[in-house]
Design an enzyme around this catalytic site. Structure first.
Site, PDB file in Angstrom:
ATOM      1  N   CYS A   1       0.834  -1.205   0.000  1.00  0.00           N
ATOM      2  CA  CYS A   1       0.000   0.000   0.000  1.00  0.00           C
ATOM      3  C   CYS A   1       0.874   1.263   0.000  1.00  0.00           C
ATOM      4  CB  CYS A   1      -0.981  -0.025   1.171  1.00  0.00           C
ATOM      5  SG  CYS A   1      -2.353   1.131   0.946  1.00  0.00           S
TER       6      CYS A   1
ATOM      7  N   HIS B   1      -3.792  -5.070   0.568  1.00  0.00           N
ATOM      8  CA  HIS B   1      -3.285  -5.496   1.877  1.00  0.00           C
ATOM      9  C   HIS B   1      -3.281  -7.026   1.972  1.00  0.00           C
ATOM     10  CE1 HIS B   1      -2.845  -1.666   4.067  1.00  0.00           C
ATOM     11  NE2 HIS B   1      -3.691  -1.229   3.142  1.00  0.00           N
TER      12      HIS B   1
ATOM     13  N   GLU C   1      -1.742  -8.833   3.991  1.00  0.00           N
ATOM     14  CA  GLU C   1      -1.701  -9.323   5.373  1.00  0.00           C
ATOM     15  C   GLU C   1      -3.097  -9.621   5.916  1.00  0.00           C
ATOM     16  OE1 GLU C   1      -2.371  -4.918   5.931  1.00  0.00           O
ATOM     17  OE2 GLU C   1      -1.298  -6.215   4.515  1.00  0.00           O
TER      18      GLU C   1
END
Length: 228
Positions: free
Chosen positions: A110, A210, A212
């Site tokens: 990001c 993202h 994660e």
């Protein structure tokens, strides 16, 4: 031994218990994803990252966060570019350049993707909603926008994720002029570049979404494998 993976952090005012003080922060999902992929997460505090620290790492993750200061790419701040962290810019640019100099495996996420592009000579679109025919990439505070990205055949990202992937986005900025060393490798349905990579490096992959978040940690697994 598990490879040491440095992760850049936030520096924000934070409150817990009876305290309300500046703090070094990182969403736990980043460290959990690195650890789950077989790496040893090492949190890098903003303002205290030196090239000698990066030299001890096996890989670097540049995390998400506030907007990059437009002065870094020669533009004045627009009306929607209001949350800036110059100290973090300085600290992470140092870490990025040290990692690039060593060809350290790099995963930029990001804001990290945007900062990598700026570090290598590119610039940014400061507010995507101002771009005609652009869909929602930031649905609001604390929320992610589900999108499907298309990957470039032959790219590292295509090899890792296949021709398409469902991703979680939260960004109101994007890459404008892409740095010469970086090659686009994924796009959202509306044409916004959602990933770039540097061909010829050990592992240099940057995504606007993202990874994660959620259960698909294939990018972290590939990054840790390259760092090993």
């Amino acid at each position: 031994m598990r490879p040491l993976i440095g992760i850049t952090t936030y520096r924000e005012q934070a409150r817990w218990g009876t305290w309300d003080v500046p703090a070094i922060l990182l969403p736990a999902a980043y460290a959990d994803a690195v650890a789950g992929a077989g790496g040893e997460p090492v949190l890098l505090p903003t303002g205290a990252i030196g090239s000698e620290v990066v030299a001890r790492l096996d890989g670097l993750v540049v995390s998400g966060g506030a907007d990059v200061d437009p002065a870094r790419y020669g533009q004045p701040a627009g009306p929607r570019t209001t949350v800036l962290r110059p100290e973090r810019d300085e600290s992470e640019l140092l870490a990025l350049r040290a990692a690039l100099d060593r060809d350290l495996p790099l995963l930029a996420i990001c804001r990290g993707m945007q900062l990598l592009n700026v570090a290598l000579g590119g610039d940014l679109v400061q507010h995507l909603p101002d771009v005609e025919d652009t869909g929602i990439h930031d649905p609001g505070p604390g929320r992610y926008q589900g999108r499907e990205v298309r990957t470039e055949p032959g790219s590292e990202l295509h090899r890792l994720l296949g021709p398409t992937a469902a991703v979680a986005c939260h960004h109101h900025q994007a890459l404008g002029r892409i740095a010469p060393e970086l090659t686009p490798s994924a796009w959202a349905e509306d044409g916004v570049v959602e990933a770039v990579e540097a061909v010829g490096r050990r592992f240099c992959l940057a995504v606007q979404w993202h990874p994660e978040e959620g259960l698909d940690h294939r990018l972290f697994a590939a990054h840790v494998a390259a760092a090993g």
